[in-house]
Write an enzyme that holds these catalytic residues in place. Structure first.
Site, PDB file in Angstrom:
ATOM      1  N   GLY A   1     -11.506   3.658   6.210  1.00  0.00           N
ATOM      2  CA  GLY A   1     -10.381   4.535   5.937  1.00  0.00           C
ATOM      3  C   GLY A   1      -9.095   3.818   5.851  1.00  0.00           C
ATOM      4  O   GLY A   1      -8.071   4.478   5.670  1.00  0.00           O
ATOM      5  N   ALA A   2      -9.195   2.434   5.436  1.00  0.00           N
ATOM      6  CA  ALA A   2      -7.873   1.832   5.342  1.00  0.00           C
ATOM      7  C   ALA A   2      -7.894   1.817   3.978  1.00  0.00           C
ATOM      8  O   ALA A   2      -6.337   1.510   3.647  1.00  0.00           O
ATOM      9  CB  ALA A   2      -8.255   0.391   5.775  1.00  0.00           C
ATOM     10  N   GLY A   3      -8.275   2.288   3.185  1.00  0.00           N
ATOM     11  CA  GLY A   3      -7.748   2.261   1.745  1.00  0.00           C
ATOM     12  C   GLY A   3      -8.232   1.057   0.924  1.00  0.00           C
ATOM     13  O   GLY A   3      -7.539   0.652   0.006  1.00  0.00           O
TER      14      GLY A   3
ATOM     15  N   THR B   1      -2.516   6.186 -11.052  1.00  0.00           N
ATOM     16  CA  THR B   1      -2.461   6.196 -12.501  1.00  0.00           C
ATOM     17  C   THR B   1      -3.986   6.188 -13.176  1.00  0.00           C
ATOM     18  O   THR B   1      -4.099   6.508 -14.385  1.00  0.00           O
ATOM     19  CB  THR B   1      -1.693   4.819 -13.226  1.00  0.00           C
ATOM     20  OG1 THR B   1      -2.341   3.800 -12.301  1.00  0.00           O
ATOM     21  CG2 THR B   1      -0.440   4.733 -13.085  1.00  0.00           C
TER      22      THR B   1
ATOM     23  N   ASP C   1     -11.634   1.761  -8.033  1.00  0.00           N
ATOM     24  CA  ASP C   1     -12.359   1.031  -6.940  1.00  0.00           C
ATOM     25  C   ASP C   1     -13.547   0.300  -7.303  1.00  0.00           C
ATOM     26  O   ASP C   1     -13.833  -0.811  -6.903  1.00  0.00           O
ATOM     27  CB  ASP C   1     -12.367   1.860  -5.750  1.00  0.00           C
ATOM     28  CG  ASP C   1     -11.163   2.516  -5.308  1.00  0.00           C
ATOM     29  OD1 ASP C   1     -10.210   1.987  -5.815  1.00  0.00           O
ATOM     30  OD2 ASP C   1     -11.145   3.009  -4.197  1.00  0.00           O
TER      31      ASP C   1
ATOM     32  N   GLU D   1      -0.490   2.838  -9.011  1.00  0.00           N
ATOM     33  CA  GLU D   1      -1.129   3.857  -8.324  1.00  0.00           C
ATOM     34  C   GLU D   1      -0.846   5.291  -8.584  1.00  0.00           C
ATOM     35  O   GLU D   1       0.112   5.688  -9.145  1.00  0.00           O
ATOM     36  CB  GLU D   1      -0.227   3.745  -6.776  1.00  0.00           C
ATOM     37  CG  GLU D   1      -1.228   3.614  -5.490  1.00  0.00           C
ATOM     38  CD  GLU D   1      -2.146   2.445  -5.447  1.00  0.00           C
ATOM     39  OE1 GLU D   1      -3.107   2.584  -5.737  1.00  0.00           O
ATOM     40  OE2 GLU D   1      -1.573   1.489  -5.247  1.00  0.00           O
TER      41      GLU D   1
END
Length: 393
Positions: A125-127, A38, A175, A36
């Site tokens: 918005g939850a990622g 990175t 993502d 995370e």
């Protein structure tokens, strides 16, 4: 996966009937298993595509108008293909709209109008990459229907560029890459600097991935995210005294960093950099232990990742920390950590299938007692990346 017939019926309710065929495409959400903060440091990440995501129902029109609608959000619009500028009032529509704009910039102009209906199963918005999922499914669908060549790595880059330049979110590539290039039962080891990647089998046997949504909304266009990026860049300038060729923290290994971290005078900046370099090392160790089928060791690396994000990078917050602490008290849990940018969003835990219901009950109760928020839980399988799921519906 969504009920395609029900979505087709909704599509026709909104847009009416036509002799032209309706097509359907699906892009997943993603969860990052480890690695995370990175990605924008040119390091390794280890995401996986989920089986739920965004379905796009789409049909060509005979004019140069694009219709945008969603089953999840009330805002609907019809916009001329020749007038696609960013408008704050257009809210979620800016994500697919930006794809039309950037396809044209990259030499793949859309030649006619389309009606689009999006159905999202990813909480906003939850990622879990709801925006990347919308971008990638739009690009893939349009390239397919316009008979352009399909290259999922290029689609990921186009979607990232849309988010950076059109929407104005300074996100890394992870993502969009995971959403475009996922593979069932595999996670992706991705080097964000070079985009070298390989699929790594994620054979969890009797263990399940459980995502816990804190239901604390967080925005990515957010000062703390930009501040962390800037601190990492500062760390690089200090380390360049010893390593003049480096431009990103991910270009150093752990031994090099430990030997020369004293060159970073600011303690906060040093801790940020330490997280990044150690986290990249954890990703590489994760591959080793997974290839040896050692899930217990992988769980320990997940816990180490969360501890580092909490103590060194300081991006967790009370909700994520409460959920992870509660998760680790449940028998049958090998590991738990925050996933995504932090400050709310989700956790991911590796939970024995016999303990899943206990996990949901126990973690849910403790989390609500301590934060006053009601969490949501998703028991996940790892799915494919973007794909066509129906034509001539």
């Amino acid at each position: 996966m969504a009920d395609l017939q029900a979505l087709k019926d909704t599509f026709i309710e909104i847009y009416g009937t036509s002799a032209t065929a309706i097509s359907a495409f699906h892009a997943p959400g993603r969860v990052n298993l480890i690695g995370e903060h990175t990605d924008y440091n040119g390091g390794y990440v280890f995401p996986a595509a989920l089986t739920f995501g965004t379905t796009l129902i789409i049909r060509p029109r005979q004019d140069r108008v694009i219709g945008f609608a969603s089953t999840n959000l009330a805002l609907r619009k019809q916009i001329s293909i020749d007038d696609l500028s960013y408008q704050e009032a257009d809210d979620w529509i800016n994500y697919p709209k930006g794809i039309f704009v950037h396809l044209a910039k990259e030499g793949f102009p859309v030649t006619q109008g389309y009606d689009l209906l999006f159905h999202g199963e990813i909480p906003n918005g939850a990622g879990l990459s709801s925006s990347a999922s919308i971008e990638v499914v739009t690009a893939f669908g349009l390239l397919t229907l316009e008979n352009y060549p399909i290259d999922t790595v290029k689609i990921a880059l186009l979607a990232q560029k849309t988010e950076n330049q059109f929407v104005g979110v300074n996100c890394g590539i992870m993502d969009q890459f995971a959403v475009a290039n996922g593979k069932k039962d595999n996670a992706i080891l991705l080097m964000c600097d070079t985009l070298e990647y390989r699929h790594v089998p994620f054979q969890s046997g009797s263990y399940k991935l459980v995502i816990g949504n804190t239901n604390k909304r967080r925005g990515l266009v957010d000062s703390a995210y930009n501040e962390r990026r800037s601190q990492c860049e500062q760390a690089v300038t200090y380390l360049q005294k010893q390593f003049p060729a480096i431009t990103l923290l991910g270009q150093l290994n752990l031994a090099q960093f430990n030997e020369f971290k004293h060159l970073i005078p600011d303690e906060t900046v040093r801790r940020r950099a330490q997280h990044v370099v150690e986290e990249i090392d954890r990703v590489l160790k994760s591959i080793e232990v997974l290839e040896a089928s050692d899930l217990e060791a992988f769980g320990k690396l997940m816990i180490g990742s969360h501890d580092s994000l909490r103590d060194l990078y300081e991006v967790t917050g009370v909700e994520l920390d409460t959920m992870v602490a509660a998760a680790l008290k449940v028998p049958g849990v090998l590991g738990a950590r925050m996933t995504g940018a932090g400050f709310g969003g989700c956790t991911v835990s590796l939970v024995h299938e016999d303990s899943v219901q206990t996990f949901i009950d126990q973690v849910g109760k403790e989390y609500t007692d301590k934060t006053g928020l009601t969490p949501s839980f998703y028991v996940c399988d790892i799915g494919n990346g973007v794909e066509q799921i129906g034509e001539a519906l």
